[in-house]
Design an enzyme around this catalytic site. Sequence first.
Site, PDB file in Angstrom:
ATOM      1  N   TYR A  16      -2.507   2.273  -6.030  1.00 44.46           N
ATOM      2  CA  TYR A  16      -1.078   2.504  -6.307  1.00 44.46           C
ATOM      3  C   TYR A  16      -0.932   3.566  -7.398  1.00 44.46           C
ATOM      4  CZ  TYR A  16       3.782   1.557  -7.622  1.00 44.46           C
ATOM      5  OH  TYR A  16       5.128   1.679  -7.913  1.00 44.46           O
ATOM      6  N   LYS A  34       0.771   7.363  -7.291  1.00 42.91           N
ATOM      7  CA  LYS A  34       1.864   7.809  -8.168  1.00 42.91           C
ATOM      8  C   LYS A  34       1.428   9.000  -9.041  1.00 42.91           C
ATOM      9  CE  LYS A  34       4.997   4.888  -6.673  1.00 42.91           C
ATOM     10  NZ  LYS A  34       6.140   5.359  -5.853  1.00 42.91           N
ATOM     11  N   ILE A  59      10.486  -3.229 -12.706  1.00 39.10           N
ATOM     12  CA  ILE A  59      11.925  -3.343 -12.428  1.00 39.10           C
ATOM     13  C   ILE A  59      12.127  -4.541 -11.498  1.00 39.10           C
ATOM     14  CG2 ILE A  59      13.947  -2.144 -11.492  1.00 39.10           C
ATOM     15  CD1 ILE A  59      12.692  -0.660 -13.913  1.00 39.10           C
TER      16      ILE A  59
HETATM   17  N1  LIG Z   1       9.898  -2.391  -8.954  1.00 42.01           N
HETATM   18  C1  LIG Z   1       9.068  -1.812  -9.822  1.00 42.01           C
HETATM   19  O1  LIG Z   1       8.615  -2.429 -10.776  1.00 42.01           O
HETATM   20  C2  LIG Z   1       8.679  -0.371  -9.642  1.00 42.01           C
HETATM   21  C3  LIG Z   1       8.053   0.264 -10.725  1.00 42.01           C
HETATM   22  C4  LIG Z   1       7.690   1.591 -10.606  1.00 42.01           C
HETATM   23  C5  LIG Z   1       7.944   2.266  -9.429  1.00 42.01           C
HETATM   24  N2  LIG Z   1       8.540   1.615  -8.389  1.00 42.01           N
HETATM   25  C6  LIG Z   1       8.773   2.378  -7.177  1.00 42.01           C
HETATM   26  O2  LIG Z   1      10.137   2.312  -6.848  1.00 42.01           O
HETATM   27  C7  LIG Z   1      10.300   2.557  -5.457  1.00 42.01           C
HETATM   28  C8  LIG Z   1      11.245   1.535  -4.888  1.00 42.01           C
HETATM   29  O3  LIG Z   1      10.652   0.252  -4.978  1.00 42.01           O
HETATM   30  P1  LIG Z   1      11.478  -1.077  -5.358  1.00 42.01           P
HETATM   31  O4  LIG Z   1      10.911  -1.604  -6.598  1.00 42.01           O
HETATM   32  O5  LIG Z   1      12.933  -0.807  -5.274  1.00 42.01           O
HETATM   33  O6  LIG Z   1      10.978  -2.082  -4.217  1.00 42.01           O
HETATM   34  P2  LIG Z   1      11.561  -2.425  -2.792  1.00 42.01           P
HETATM   35  O7  LIG Z   1      10.430  -3.026  -2.049  1.00 42.01           O
HETATM   36  O8  LIG Z   1      12.817  -3.196  -2.937  1.00 42.01           O
HETATM   37  O9  LIG Z   1      11.934  -1.000  -2.210  1.00 42.01           O
HETATM   38  C9  LIG Z   1      11.038  -0.170  -1.516  1.00 42.01           C
HETATM   39  C10 LIG Z   1      11.839   0.599  -0.520  1.00 42.01           C
HETATM   40  O10 LIG Z   1      10.966   1.454   0.237  1.00 42.01           O
HETATM   41  C11 LIG Z   1      11.178   1.187   1.598  1.00 42.01           C
HETATM   42  N3  LIG Z   1      10.001   1.502   2.384  1.00 42.01           N
HETATM   43  C12 LIG Z   1       8.753   0.989   2.279  1.00 42.01           C
HETATM   44  N4  LIG Z   1       7.950   1.527   3.205  1.00 42.01           N
HETATM   45  C13 LIG Z   1       8.714   2.422   3.901  1.00 42.01           C
HETATM   46  C14 LIG Z   1       8.467   3.294   4.981  1.00 42.01           C
HETATM   47  N5  LIG Z   1       7.260   3.378   5.572  1.00 42.01           N
HETATM   48  N6  LIG Z   1       9.485   4.073   5.442  1.00 42.01           N
HETATM   49  C15 LIG Z   1      10.705   4.002   4.884  1.00 42.01           C
HETATM   50  N7  LIG Z   1      11.001   3.180   3.865  1.00 42.01           N
HETATM   51  C16 LIG Z   1      10.012   2.410   3.389  1.00 42.01           C
HETATM   52  C17 LIG Z   1      11.532  -0.284   1.650  1.00 42.01           C
HETATM   53  O11 LIG Z   1      12.123  -0.660   2.858  1.00 42.01           O
HETATM   54  C18 LIG Z   1      12.497  -0.348   0.476  1.00 42.01           C
HETATM   55  O12 LIG Z   1      13.766   0.137   0.815  1.00 42.01           O
HETATM   56  C19 LIG Z   1       8.888   2.559  -4.856  1.00 42.01           C
HETATM   57  O13 LIG Z   1       8.462   3.898  -4.662  1.00 42.01           O
HETATM   58  C20 LIG Z   1       8.064   1.902  -5.942  1.00 42.01           C
HETATM   59  O14 LIG Z   1       6.712   2.311  -5.887  1.00 42.01           O
HETATM   60  C21 LIG Z   1       8.914   0.318  -8.468  1.00 42.01           C
END
Ligand SMILES: NC(=O)c1ccc[n+]([C@@H]2O[C@H](COP(=O)([O-])OP(=O)(O)OC[C@H]3O[C@@H](n4cnc5c(N)ncnc54)[C@H](O)[C@@H]3O)[C@@H](O)[C@H]2O)c1
Length: 250
Positions: free
Chosen positions: A157, A161, A190
Amino acid sequence: MKLFENKIALVVGGTSGIGKATALAFAREGAKVVVAGRREAQGNAVVQEIEALGGEAIFVQTDVANDSQVNSLVGQAVSKFGKIDAVFNNAGVEGEMGKGLHESTQAGFDQIFDINVRGLVNVHRATVNAMLKTGGGAIVNTSSVGGHVGFPGAALYAASKFAVEGLTKTSALELAKSGIRVNTVAPGAIETEMIDRAFGEDLSYIQSLHPIGRVGKPEEVAEAVLFLASEKASFITGASLLIDGGMSAG
Ligand SMILES: NC(=O)c1ccc[n+]([C@@H]2O[C@H](COP(=O)([O-])OP(=O)(O)OC[C@H]3O[C@@H](n4cnc5c(N)ncnc54)[C@H](O)[C@@H]3O)[C@@H](O)[C@H]2O)c1
């Protein structure tokens, strides 16, 4: 006048979490919103929430790892609204967490890199080629605090990133004179489905990693995305905005 009046925003990975909060924030600021993701019911529900706010949105079911689906998404967005001004390139998965890199699998590697890197590049390619024809815009890619520092138990992961950071800085330089800015948001933990999947109900360990003493809210990331995507950030490109409660400062 609202920040995104007469603007079109594309939110990829907009069916839940940070993407959903950002789609709603764009709509509140006057943008017409294209919500993209794999899950149709959730995507349509986001569109309904935007319509309930008095906004306009469409959902386009898209798997970012599939280049032809991404090209079709961008084609549908431009044919419906005429242009794309702001792109939130946000789809991502956490993959297998809690294992050392030496315990990782080929399948885990493929999943993370297909979505977090190949998918992000697919969206970048299609949207930039559209925006070059319609007068420029801004792209915000979703990185992570794991794109800045090592993240034991989540090496693949973190690698995906770090790739997002490298792709962002390089494409920002490539596009600097073309009227397209490219930046990242780099969140700490988050409160989203991703954190539920990775850590379950007990967030005490992950909270303790954040000097502010809690995890963040999707809306706190959305605020930063709107800023970077807006004219307020007109001199910012190739930057990474950490939204991590101080986690990476220590
Ligand atoms: N939640 C955290 O702590 C956190 C921290 C740092 C970064 N992020 C990043 O934030 C972004 C959003 O994640 P989140 O925390 O809102 O989680 P989440 O799982 O709610 O959202 C992820 C989104 O990506 C979509 N997705 C996944 N695979 C996909 C694909 N193949 N095609 C199209 N859409 C796809 C999911 O359907 C969802 O809408 C991600 O890139 C994640 O790596 C999250």
